[in-house]
Design an enzyme around this catalytic site. Structure first.
Site, PDB file in Angstrom:
ATOM      1  N   CYS A  94       0.832  -1.205   0.000  1.00  0.00           N
ATOM      2  CA  CYS A  94       0.000   0.000   0.000  1.00  0.00           C
ATOM      3  C   CYS A  94       0.865   1.253   0.000  1.00  0.00           C
ATOM      4  O   CYS A  94       1.442   1.617   1.024  1.00  0.00           O
ATOM      5  CB  CYS A  94      -0.917  -0.015   1.227  1.00  0.00           C
ATOM      6  SG  CYS A  94      -1.891   1.485   1.416  1.00  0.00           S
TER       7      CYS A  94
ATOM      8  N   CYS B 242      -0.239   4.042   2.315  1.00  0.00           N
ATOM      9  CA  CYS B 242       0.081   3.788   3.722  1.00  0.00           C
ATOM     10  C   CYS B 242       1.563   3.990   4.011  1.00  0.00           C
ATOM     11  O   CYS B 242       1.935   4.542   5.043  1.00  0.00           O
ATOM     12  CB  CYS B 242      -0.295   2.353   4.115  1.00  0.00           C
ATOM     13  SG  CYS B 242      -1.934   1.849   3.575  1.00  0.00           S
ATOM     14  N   ASP B 243       2.413   3.491   3.135  1.00  0.00           N
ATOM     15  CA  ASP B 243       3.828   3.357   3.483  1.00  0.00           C
ATOM     16  C   ASP B 243       4.784   4.203   2.643  1.00  0.00           C
ATOM     17  O   ASP B 243       5.977   4.267   2.946  1.00  0.00           O
ATOM     18  CB  ASP B 243       4.253   1.883   3.363  1.00  0.00           C
ATOM     19  CG  ASP B 243       3.462   0.984   4.311  1.00  0.00           C
ATOM     20  OD1 ASP B 243       3.128   1.460   5.413  1.00  0.00           O
ATOM     21  OD2 ASP B 243       3.197  -0.172   3.954  1.00  0.00           O
TER      22      ASP B 243
END
Lengths: 307, 307
Positions: free
Chosen positions: A134, A137-138
């Site tokens: 993701c 997200c990261d």
């Protein structure tokens, strides 16, 4: 005769604990059953996109969700659900793999979504230490670094475009010479100076050293030095428990839900990444909101039938 | 020539700060403009339904949202927006009441929704100390106590049904003898032993003593001792800034948005209680999620238009 709960929330997506907390606020008798408390998020070593929390481990956030659900009146059973049967108009039976059975008028399915894995050596070992599924997200953990994105669909190419603003180099690795993503994304990616396309390229192994991920070995024997790799080769929503009830799904296998989070199977609600809602915005904040909304809908519908 | 921002987020609904935080995560240049940092929630003395936070003041939660947005890269301008003009295909000009002007490709409107007030003495003074506009938010503070609900629509009657599970007595106060709510709710409420209907009843004054709210005085001169009063006489979504662009609205005046939070005016997005999304589930968790999703949609759409 066992208790007939108002609702049983089946985890372990991040929607489930907020759903239980809201169900309890609505005075719905409920239990929350799931194998992993907290789902996928609980395994994240560093979460920076839960509003109000600058940086925290996923486990801490999920532990707080669990405490909140319990404080509100929910019971959490850490077990694997084996089956969900619909016995009547609003009567379901949930069996766990340890042989326990629970009845409820409604089900909120918050089983989440599994990112498809490459299944290569190093992948499982390096999750959260170079391997991610993701970019939203990261991505921020890879400022100025070299990364690859595996896949040729819309998700892969848009993630590459996003990462190109953060990372020094973004390598897109595609198995064939066919890119499934829409042309508009592909054209933009091709114009980007720090995005490099690699065709007929399959990862054979993700490699690491003392300091974490070092790069990849490809099936053709070539290697590429990398700090991170984002794997975007598809999703598998966990709908197996309710497939026999024939709920409507979209082309990716996600449960179609209406604005109230109800599926096409009456009295079966779903929230989070297992559903089609929210434009596939697979983020904890959205899953949590859908969990709370589904509890609200259950409350409304149970009020309608109740004595 | 001033800067053309990717997006300007106009508050002060609770969607705005998470929208800014996500916009910054997506590397969108953005500013967040609103009069009150935190919106309606920031005035709540006790919030118990933000997942993971057992009990906290609304101000603390919103301060944390603001810190997070700033840490992610957003700029917050505490000003009142006077006008929003659409100058071109993706070009908006936002003017504040202090005469400042800002340009952006897109707008995320998160102006929220105002609960209609009764406009009687005591109402403003007792907000959060007996007077509430949201049973889901505040019902739990009235365990075993006597409350009234003002209004005869679906919201009023379903809130009464919810409160009847918590409170010792729930008095429904209706101006005429006509109840606009669906029969199913009304029938259930009439059967409820601790719900009492009062017709042709209008509140003239909310009264208090040393220990907070004590009761109400009605226009016919009668009084009723109460610990709390829930006012459910309608909502006013704050769409005034964009009404001249003729966005589609529903019968309550909320902006119609699609699954991506885009309104029917291209490049104008909206999130939270000002919109139709989420089945009118007016909760901070949902507004926040919609704010984040709208930033995601802006990012996708700006990627499409290129430089």
């Amino acid at each position: 005769m066992s208790q007939l709960f108002d609702t049983i929330i089946i985890g372990a997506g991040s929607a489930w604990l907020p759903a239980g907390m809201y169900a309890s606020r609505y005075k719905l008798s409920n239990i929350i059953i799931g194998e992993l408390p907290g789902g996928a998020l609980a395994t994240s070593h560093c979460v920076e996109n839960w509003p109000g929390v600058l940086s925290e481990t996923g486990k801490t956030i999920m532990d707080d969700f669990a405490k909140h659900a319990i404080a509100a009146g929910s019971t959490i059973l850490q077990e694997r659900v084996e089956s969900v049967a619909k016995d009547g108009e609003y009567e379901f039976t949930v069996k766990t793999t340890t042989g326990k059975e629970y009845q409820a008028k409604t089900i909120i399915l918050a089983t989440g979504n599994k990112y498809k894995k490459l299944g290569v050596p190093g992948e499982a070992e390096l999750i959260g230490q170079g391997v991610s599924y993701c970019a939203t997200c990261d991505g921020n953990f890879f400022w100025g670094l070299k990364v690859a994105v595996v896949g040729g669909g819309n998700t892969a190419i848009t993630e590459a475009l996003y990462l190109a603003e953060i990372c020094s180099e973004v390598h897109i690795l595609i198995r064939t010479d066919k890119i499934r993503a829409e042309d508009i994304w592909v054209d933009k990616a091709k114009k980007h100076s720090n995005i490099i396309f690699h065709y007929f390229t399959e990862v054979a192994e993700i490699q690491w050293g003392m300091m974490g991920m070092t790069g990849i070995l490809c099936k053709d024997g070539s290697t590429l030095a990398l700090d991170g790799i984002f794997i975007a080769v598809g999703n598998e929503p966990f709908t197996g428990l309710v497939d026999h009830l024939s709920p409507e799904k979209d082309s990716e296998g996600c449960l179609v839900v209406d604005k109230r989070q109800e599926t096409t199977v009456r009295w079966l609600y779903a929230a989070g990444d297992v559903t089609t809602n929210s434009n596939k915005f697979r983020q904890t904040i959205m899953s949590s909101a859908e969990g709370c909304l589904s509890a609200n809908s259950v409350h409304e519908d149970i009020l309608r039938i109740g004595e």
